[in-house]
Write a protein that holds these residues in place. Structure first.
Motif, PDB file in Angstrom:
ATOM      1  N   PHE A  31       1.729  -1.348  -0.197  1.00  0.00           N
ATOM      2  CA  PHE A  31       0.426   0.243  -0.012  1.00  0.00           C
ATOM      3  C   PHE A  31       0.788   0.843   0.042  1.00  0.00           C
ATOM      4  CE2 PHE A  31      -1.688   2.937   2.636  1.00  0.00           C
ATOM      5  CZ  PHE A  31      -2.408   3.804   1.602  1.00  0.00           C
ATOM      6  N   LYS A  32       1.078   2.373  -0.915  1.00  0.00           N
ATOM      7  CA  LYS A  32       1.175   3.129  -1.397  1.00  0.00           C
ATOM      8  C   LYS A  32       0.135   4.892  -0.799  1.00  0.00           C
ATOM      9  CE  LYS A  32       4.853   6.034  -3.636  1.00  0.00           C
ATOM     10  NZ  LYS A  32       4.233   7.195  -2.584  1.00  0.00           N
ATOM     11  N   GLU A  33       0.295   5.141   0.121  1.00  0.00           N
ATOM     12  CA  GLU A  33      -0.916   6.250   0.240  1.00  0.00           C
ATOM     13  C   GLU A  33      -0.343   7.726  -0.085  1.00  0.00           C
ATOM     14  OE1 GLU A  33      -3.475   8.653   4.012  1.00  0.00           O
ATOM     15  OE2 GLU A  33      -1.615   6.970   4.097  1.00  0.00           O
ATOM     16  N   GLY A  34      -1.770   8.460  -1.275  1.00  0.00           N
ATOM     17  CA  GLY A  34      -1.730   9.362  -2.272  1.00  0.00           C
ATOM     18  C   GLY A  34      -1.677  10.208  -0.922  1.00  0.00           C
ATOM     19  N   ASN A  35      -1.081  11.804  -1.882  1.00  0.00           N
ATOM     20  CA  ASN A  35      -1.258  12.906  -0.806  1.00  0.00           C
ATOM     21  C   ASN A  35      -2.253  13.270  -0.083  1.00  0.00           C
ATOM     22  OD1 ASN A  35       1.565  13.586  -0.921  1.00  0.00           O
ATOM     23  ND2 ASN A  35       1.193  14.474  -3.016  1.00  0.00           N
ATOM     24  N   THR A  36      -2.388  14.098   1.411  1.00  0.00           N
ATOM     25  CA  THR A  36      -4.428  13.782   1.397  1.00  0.00           C
ATOM     26  C   THR A  36      -3.628  15.636   2.320  1.00  0.00           C
ATOM     27  OG1 THR A  36      -4.345  11.604   2.513  1.00  0.00           O
ATOM     28  CG2 THR A  36      -5.981  13.398   3.416  1.00  0.00           C
ATOM     29  N   ALA A  37      -5.002  16.039   1.265  1.00  0.00           N
ATOM     30  CA  ALA A  37      -4.782  17.276   2.239  1.00  0.00           C
ATOM     31  C   ALA A  37      -6.338  17.886   2.646  1.00  0.00           C
ATOM     32  CB  ALA A  37      -4.552  18.432   0.366  1.00  0.00           C
ATOM     33  N   MET A  38      -5.952  18.883   3.935  1.00  0.00           N
ATOM     34  CA  MET A  38      -6.852  18.912   4.697  1.00  0.00           C
ATOM     35  C   MET A  38      -8.009  19.983   3.855  1.00  0.00           C
ATOM     36  SD  MET A  38      -6.326  17.911   7.112  1.00  0.00           S
ATOM     37  CE  MET A  38      -7.456  18.515   7.982  1.00  0.00           C
ATOM     38  N   PRO A  39      -9.498  19.327   4.000  1.00  0.00           N
ATOM     39  CA  PRO A  39     -10.541  20.400   3.177  1.00  0.00           C
ATOM     40  C   PRO A  39     -10.240  21.969   3.844  1.00  0.00           C
ATOM     41  CG  PRO A  39     -11.320  18.923   5.075  1.00  0.00           C
ATOM     42  CD  PRO A  39      -9.784  18.803   5.142  1.00  0.00           C
ATOM     43  N   LEU A  40     -10.500  22.393   2.626  1.00  0.00           N
ATOM     44  CA  LEU A  40     -11.202  24.093   2.381  1.00  0.00           C
ATOM     45  C   LEU A  40     -12.046  25.015   3.760  1.00  0.00           C
ATOM     46  CD1 LEU A  40      -8.988  24.724  -1.164  1.00  0.00           C
ATOM     47  CD2 LEU A  40      -8.058  24.037   1.286  1.00  0.00           C
ATOM     48  N   ASN A  41     -12.743  24.158   3.593  1.00  0.00           N
ATOM     49  CA  ASN A  41     -13.982  24.771   3.893  1.00  0.00           C
ATOM     50  C   ASN A  41     -14.738  24.147   5.225  1.00  0.00           C
ATOM     51  OD1 ASN A  41     -13.767  26.718   2.106  1.00  0.00           O
ATOM     52  ND2 ASN A  41     -14.828  25.035   0.466  1.00  0.00           N
ATOM     53  N   PRO A  42     -15.589  24.511   6.172  1.00  0.00           N
ATOM     54  CA  PRO A  42     -16.477  23.567   7.243  1.00  0.00           C
ATOM     55  C   PRO A  42     -17.294  23.093   6.309  1.00  0.00           C
ATOM     56  CG  PRO A  42     -16.971  25.566   7.536  1.00  0.00           C
ATOM     57  CD  PRO A  42     -15.624  25.813   6.260  1.00  0.00           C
ATOM     58  N   PRO A  43     -17.585  21.738   7.217  1.00  0.00           N
ATOM     59  CA  PRO A  43     -18.917  20.770   6.117  1.00  0.00           C
ATOM     60  C   PRO A  43     -19.618  22.076   6.157  1.00  0.00           C
ATOM     61  CG  PRO A  43     -18.589  20.003   8.554  1.00  0.00           C
ATOM     62  CD  PRO A  43     -17.671  21.255   7.675  1.00  0.00           C
ATOM     63  N   ASN A  44     -20.345  21.002   5.093  1.00  0.00           N
ATOM     64  CA  ASN A  44     -21.635  22.212   3.469  1.00  0.00           C
ATOM     65  C   ASN A  44     -23.069  21.871   4.722  1.00  0.00           C
ATOM     66  OD1 ASN A  44     -22.960  23.457   2.367  1.00  0.00           O
ATOM     67  ND2 ASN A  44     -22.139  22.600   0.463  1.00  0.00           N
ATOM     68  N   LYS A  45     -23.477  22.192   4.669  1.00  0.00           N
ATOM     69  CA  LYS A  45     -25.177  21.991   6.162  1.00  0.00           C
ATOM     70  C   LYS A  45     -26.045  21.600   5.503  1.00  0.00           C
ATOM     71  CE  LYS A  45     -23.808  25.437   9.584  1.00  0.00           C
ATOM     72  NZ  LYS A  45     -24.670  26.382  10.821  1.00  0.00           N
ATOM     73  N   ALA A  46     -25.791  22.220   3.772  1.00  0.00           N
ATOM     74  CA  ALA A  46     -26.512  21.646   2.851  1.00  0.00           C
ATOM     75  C   ALA A  46     -26.139  19.813   2.279  1.00  0.00           C
ATOM     76  CB  ALA A  46     -26.653  22.545   1.595  1.00  0.00           C
ATOM     77  N   THR A  47     -25.379  19.742   2.301  1.00  0.00           N
ATOM     78  CA  THR A  47     -24.940  18.078   2.190  1.00  0.00           C
ATOM     79  C   THR A  47     -24.617  17.430   3.133  1.00  0.00           C
ATOM     80  OG1 THR A  47     -23.016  18.699   1.550  1.00  0.00           O
ATOM     81  CG2 THR A  47     -23.952  18.665  -0.129  1.00  0.00           C
ATOM     82  N   ILE A  48     -24.871  18.151   4.183  1.00  0.00           N
ATOM     83  CA  ILE A  48     -24.779  16.804   5.148  1.00  0.00           C
ATOM     84  C   ILE A  48     -25.915  16.243   5.703  1.00  0.00           C
ATOM     85  CG2 ILE A  48     -24.622  16.398   8.026  1.00  0.00           C
ATOM     86  CD1 ILE A  48     -23.205  19.356   8.232  1.00  0.00           C
ATOM     87  N   GLN A  49     -25.801  14.635   6.069  1.00  0.00           N
ATOM     88  CA  GLN A  49     -26.456  13.301   5.431  1.00  0.00           C
ATOM     89  C   GLN A  49     -26.214  12.646   6.888  1.00  0.00           C
ATOM     90  OE1 GLN A  49     -28.822  12.317   3.489  1.00  0.00           O
ATOM     91  NE2 GLN A  49     -28.926  10.913   4.740  1.00  0.00           N
ATOM     92  N   PRO A  50     -26.909  12.318   7.659  1.00  0.00           N
ATOM     93  CA  PRO A  50     -27.021  11.926   9.052  1.00  0.00           C
ATOM     94  C   PRO A  50     -26.892   9.869   8.325  1.00  0.00           C
ATOM     95  CG  PRO A  50     -29.464  13.112   9.449  1.00  0.00           C
ATOM     96  CD  PRO A  50     -28.113  13.411   7.741  1.00  0.00           C
ATOM     97  N   PHE A  51     -26.183   8.921   9.196  1.00  0.00           N
ATOM     98  CA  PHE A  51     -26.636   7.770   8.997  1.00  0.00           C
ATOM     99  C   PHE A  51     -26.612   7.580  10.515  1.00  0.00           C
ATOM    100  CE2 PHE A  51     -21.748   9.249   9.300  1.00  0.00           C
ATOM    101  CZ  PHE A  51     -21.950   8.711  10.141  1.00  0.00           C
ATOM    102  N   TYR A  52     -27.172   5.476   9.857  1.00  0.00           N
ATOM    103  CA  TYR A  52     -27.829   4.915  10.980  1.00  0.00           C
ATOM    104  C   TYR A  52     -26.195   3.930  10.824  1.00  0.00           C
ATOM    105  CZ  TYR A  52     -29.642   0.461  13.736  1.00  0.00           C
ATOM    106  OH  TYR A  52     -28.999  -0.598  14.487  1.00  0.00           O
ATOM    107  N   VAL A  53     -25.943   4.170  12.966  1.00  0.00           N
ATOM    108  CA  VAL A  53     -25.073   3.063  13.238  1.00  0.00           C
ATOM    109  C   VAL A  53     -25.261   1.809  13.575  1.00  0.00           C
ATOM    110  CG1 VAL A  53     -22.395   3.544  14.282  1.00  0.00           C
ATOM    111  CG2 VAL A  53     -23.226   5.149  13.578  1.00  0.00           C
ATOM    112  N   SER A  54     -25.556   1.794  14.760  1.00  0.00           N
ATOM    113  CA  SER A  54     -26.117   0.963  15.810  1.00  0.00           C
ATOM    114  C   SER A  54     -27.227   1.533  17.215  1.00  0.00           C
ATOM    115  CB  SER A  54     -25.248   0.715  16.714  1.00  0.00           C
ATOM    116  OG  SER A  54     -24.920   1.107  17.795  1.00  0.00           O
TER     117      SER A  54
END
Length: 189
Positions: A42-65
């Motif tokens: 495994f060779k991981e690529g470069n990871t850049a931190m996001p530039l913006n905070p989470p977009n409130k319009a595209t936040i999707q809740p999901f079930y865990v347990s």
């Protein structure tokens, strides 16, 4: 037939046979040095931190347990399907008292591992300098990485490459937080 004519016929046949033998060896793993059954490194690529905070319009809740008391959501705009086999995403964790923590993470399907790249604090992203790959725990109440891996980001041990399939899997009406439901033919429903 004369000896000269026979030699003229034999030479092209021998040349073709030799060429085929050499071409056949070129694809031989022992000759080429590549073993198709050897584990991939495994060779991981470069990871850049996001530039913006989470977009409130595209936040999707999901079930865990059923055991968790936390709420979990993923910013669907942040999902990045990497060529290195890592699916990166922003997740929002909400405690029962309403406190939230926002994290930028990655999931590897081939090894069932996750990594915390950084957190969003005081309106800016902070990189985690001690970040390393950790096993995904499937038997804890707050198993949100397992829910995302098994329910949306992975097809068994391979990365889901289709963003539309991931978004469809995250649909709250069909997301189980576990393995993707399939029919008796193995087709994902």
């Amino acid at each position: 037939m004369t000896k000269n004519v026979i030699q003229r016929i034999q030479f092209p046949i021998i040349a073709i046979a030799t060429s085929l033998a050499i071409a056949g060896c070129a694809g031989d793993p022992l000759e080429s040095g590549l073993d198709p059954f050897a584990p991939m490194v495994f060779k991981e690529g470069n990871t850049a931190m996001p530039l913006n905070p989470p977009n409130k319009a595209t936040i999707q809740p999901f079930y865990v347990s059923q055991q968790t008391i936390f709420k979990f959501a993923v910013d669907t705009d942040s999902i990045l399907i990497g060529n290195d086999g890592v699916t990166r995403y922003t997740v929002i964790l909400t405690s029962p008292n309403g406190n939230t923590q926002t994290q930028y993470e990655g999931i590897r399907c081939d090894s069932f591992q996750w990594r915390l790249y950084g957190t969003f604090d005081n309106k800016k992203w902070l990189e985690n300098p001690l970040s390393s790959w950790q096993p995904i725990k499937d038997n804890t109440p707050n198993r949100y990485q397992a829910a995302l891996a098994q329910g949306a980001f992975c097809n068994m041990s391979s990365q889901e490459k289709n963003i539309k399939a991931i978004l469809k899997s995250l649909n709250p009406n069909g997301f189980t937080g576990g393995t993707k439901p399939s029919n008796s033919f193995g087709q994902i429903l």
